[in-house]
Design a protein around this motif. Sequence first.
Motif, PDB file in Angstrom:
ATOM      1  N   ILE A 171       0.072   5.547   6.560  1.00 56.81           N
ATOM      2  CA  ILE A 171      -0.302   4.221   6.062  1.00 56.81           C
ATOM      3  C   ILE A 171      -1.638   4.277   5.345  1.00 56.81           C
ATOM      4  CG2 ILE A 171      -1.016   1.913   6.807  1.00 56.81           C
ATOM      5  CD1 ILE A 171       1.106   2.263   9.092  1.00 56.81           C
ATOM      6  N   GLY A 172      -2.579   5.043   5.915  1.00 57.03           N
ATOM      7  CA  GLY A 172      -3.898   5.126   5.304  1.00 57.03           C
ATOM      8  C   GLY A 172      -3.995   6.139   4.183  1.00 57.03           C
ATOM      9  N   GLY A 173      -2.996   7.026   4.056  1.00 58.60           N
ATOM     10  CA  GLY A 173      -3.043   8.060   3.033  1.00 58.60           C
ATOM     11  C   GLY A 173      -4.121   9.082   3.296  1.00 58.60           C
ATOM     12  N   LEU A 202       8.644  -0.812   4.758  1.00 55.72           N
ATOM     13  CA  LEU A 202       9.144   0.177   5.709  1.00 55.72           C
ATOM     14  C   LEU A 202      10.662   0.064   5.821  1.00 55.72           C
ATOM     15  CD1 LEU A 202       8.151   2.308   7.826  1.00 55.72           C
ATOM     16  CD2 LEU A 202       8.144   0.459   9.507  1.00 55.72           C
ATOM     17  N   MET A 203      11.325   1.210   5.900  1.00 60.03           N
ATOM     18  CA  MET A 203      12.752   1.237   6.206  1.00 60.03           C
ATOM     19  C   MET A 203      13.057   2.492   7.002  1.00 60.03           C
ATOM     20  SD  MET A 203      14.964   3.570   4.538  1.00 60.03           S
ATOM     21  CE  MET A 203      16.411   2.547   4.361  1.00 60.03           C
ATOM     22  N   ARG A 238       1.942   4.026  -3.147  1.00 60.21           N
ATOM     23  CA  ARG A 238       2.381   5.367  -2.769  1.00 60.21           C
ATOM     24  C   ARG A 238       3.799   5.288  -2.229  1.00 60.21           C
ATOM     25  NH1 ARG A 238       0.024   6.737   1.628  1.00 60.21           N
ATOM     26  NH2 ARG A 238      -1.060   4.750   1.989  1.00 60.21           N
ATOM     27  N   ARG A 239       4.543   6.397  -2.368  1.00 60.35           N
ATOM     28  CA  ARG A 239       5.901   6.480  -1.823  1.00 60.35           C
ATOM     29  C   ARG A 239       5.979   7.725  -0.938  1.00 60.35           C
ATOM     30  NH1 ARG A 239      10.007   6.566  -6.527  1.00 60.35           N
ATOM     31  NH2 ARG A 239       8.489   8.080  -7.342  1.00 60.35           N
ATOM     32  N   VAL A 240       6.390   7.532   0.306  1.00 61.00           N
ATOM     33  CA  VAL A 240       6.333   8.605   1.298  1.00 61.00           C
ATOM     34  C   VAL A 240       7.648   8.689   2.062  1.00 61.00           C
ATOM     35  CG1 VAL A 240       5.147   9.471   3.357  1.00 61.00           C
ATOM     36  CG2 VAL A 240       3.839   8.320   1.557  1.00 61.00           C
ATOM     37  N   ASP A 289       0.823  -1.211   0.000  1.00 63.62           N
ATOM     38  CA  ASP A 289       0.000   0.000   0.000  1.00 63.62           C
ATOM     39  C   ASP A 289       0.855   1.259   0.000  1.00 63.62           C
ATOM     40  OD1 ASP A 289      -2.724  -1.093   0.131  1.00 63.62           O
ATOM     41  OD2 ASP A 289      -2.067  -1.919   2.049  1.00 63.62           O
ATOM     42  N   VAL A 290       1.990   1.213   0.683  1.00 63.39           N
ATOM     43  CA  VAL A 290       2.883   2.373   0.725  1.00 63.39           C
ATOM     44  C   VAL A 290       4.300   1.901   1.002  1.00 63.39           C
ATOM     45  CG1 VAL A 290       2.444   2.764   3.195  1.00 63.39           C
ATOM     46  CG2 VAL A 290       3.294   4.641   1.786  1.00 63.39           C
ATOM     47  N   ALA A 291       5.257   2.541   0.367  1.00 69.97           N
ATOM     48  CA  ALA A 291       6.668   2.382   0.713  1.00 69.97           C
ATOM     49  C   ALA A 291       7.043   3.612   1.523  1.00 69.97           C
ATOM     50  CB  ALA A 291       7.524   2.253  -0.540  1.00 69.97           C
ATOM     51  N   LEU A 292       7.384   3.416   2.785  1.00 68.86           N
ATOM     52  CA  LEU A 292       7.566   4.514   3.727  1.00 68.86           C
ATOM     53  C   LEU A 292       8.987   4.528   4.272  1.00 68.86           C
ATOM     54  CD1 LEU A 292       6.442   6.805   5.516  1.00 68.86           C
ATOM     55  CD2 LEU A 292       5.589   5.050   7.090  1.00 68.86           C
ATOM     56  N   VAL A 293       9.656   5.660   4.101  1.00 73.21           N
ATOM     57  CA  VAL A 293      11.005   5.853   4.633  1.00 73.21           C
ATOM     58  C   VAL A 293      10.927   6.714   5.890  1.00 73.21           C
ATOM     59  CG1 VAL A 293      13.283   6.830   4.224  1.00 73.21           C
ATOM     60  CG2 VAL A 293      12.094   5.684   2.370  1.00 73.21           C
ATOM     61  N   LEU A 294      11.465   6.203   6.989  1.00 73.41           N
ATOM     62  CA  LEU A 294      11.570   6.978   8.218  1.00 73.41           C
ATOM     63  C   LEU A 294      12.958   7.606   8.259  1.00 73.41           C
ATOM     64  CD1 LEU A 294       9.992   4.423  10.746  1.00 73.41           C
ATOM     65  CD2 LEU A 294       8.856   6.249   9.460  1.00 73.41           C
TER      66      LEU A 294
END
Length: 274
Positions: A233-235, A79-80, A145-147, A31-36
């Motif tokens: 996560i939910g956009g 997640l990374m 999505r990419r965030v 659903d999303v690729a999320l970089v912290l």
Amino acid sequence: MWMPFRFTFRTAVLLACLLPPVGAEAAQPVDVALVLAVDVSRSMSPEELQIQRKGYAAAVSSPEVVNAIGMGVHGRIALMMFEWANDSHAREIAGWTIIESKADAEGFAEKILSDTTFGQRRTSISGAIRHATGFLEDVPFQADRRVIDVSGDGPNNQGLPVTEARDAALQSGIVINGLPLMTTGGIGFQFNIPDLDVYYRRCVTGGPASFVLPVVDWEQFPDAVRRKLILEIGGWSPQEPKLVPAQFTFEEPYDCLVGEKIWQRLREQNFWNQ
């Protein structure tokens, strides 16, 4: 009349182009690729760095975040996490990981807690965005999505102007959200600005449904990260007063080079005081 099929070199090349490579598999959808992207500049004290690390671990493994992941179309995210400070510092804490269960989230949290943070000099939000963009370009999953989730306690004072890095990421279809840490403490207090939330909104964040979630007290940090992850996560677009939608228009110009100017002023003062 029946004609025999002639298997030629040209036919073999055509078949090779039509058939997938041996062992090739479609990238797993998320659903999303999320970089912290986590600030570890020396403007934060060792105690604050530890609170930050524990806060991310608690948020990622919280039941609320795990439930939010399960509500997605694919029911999983990628997640990374990496730490940043100066323009060249991008230290990976946990590489790209599929999170779709409580066990996955707890495993990711364990990676966060098993590592040790060491503060680094300077603050390059532009470098953080640039490194995060590189991680997203190499994500091994098919992301809807990419965030980039970037946190920090001061303005950019090294590397490219932050707006250049932000605009390049937005042009690639990446969303940037901000977690400005409007706290006190650490040895770099002279680089703090009172309107860091405005700075993040005007200079750092952008993209569809992007937002800024300020933290004014370290006790708020774990809950703020948890809420931020659920939104990402939910956009979803933020609706609460504390969550400031990014990129308002028709406002007075904002000096996005304020951090660089503070750094230059302090250098000049130190020079004349020597």
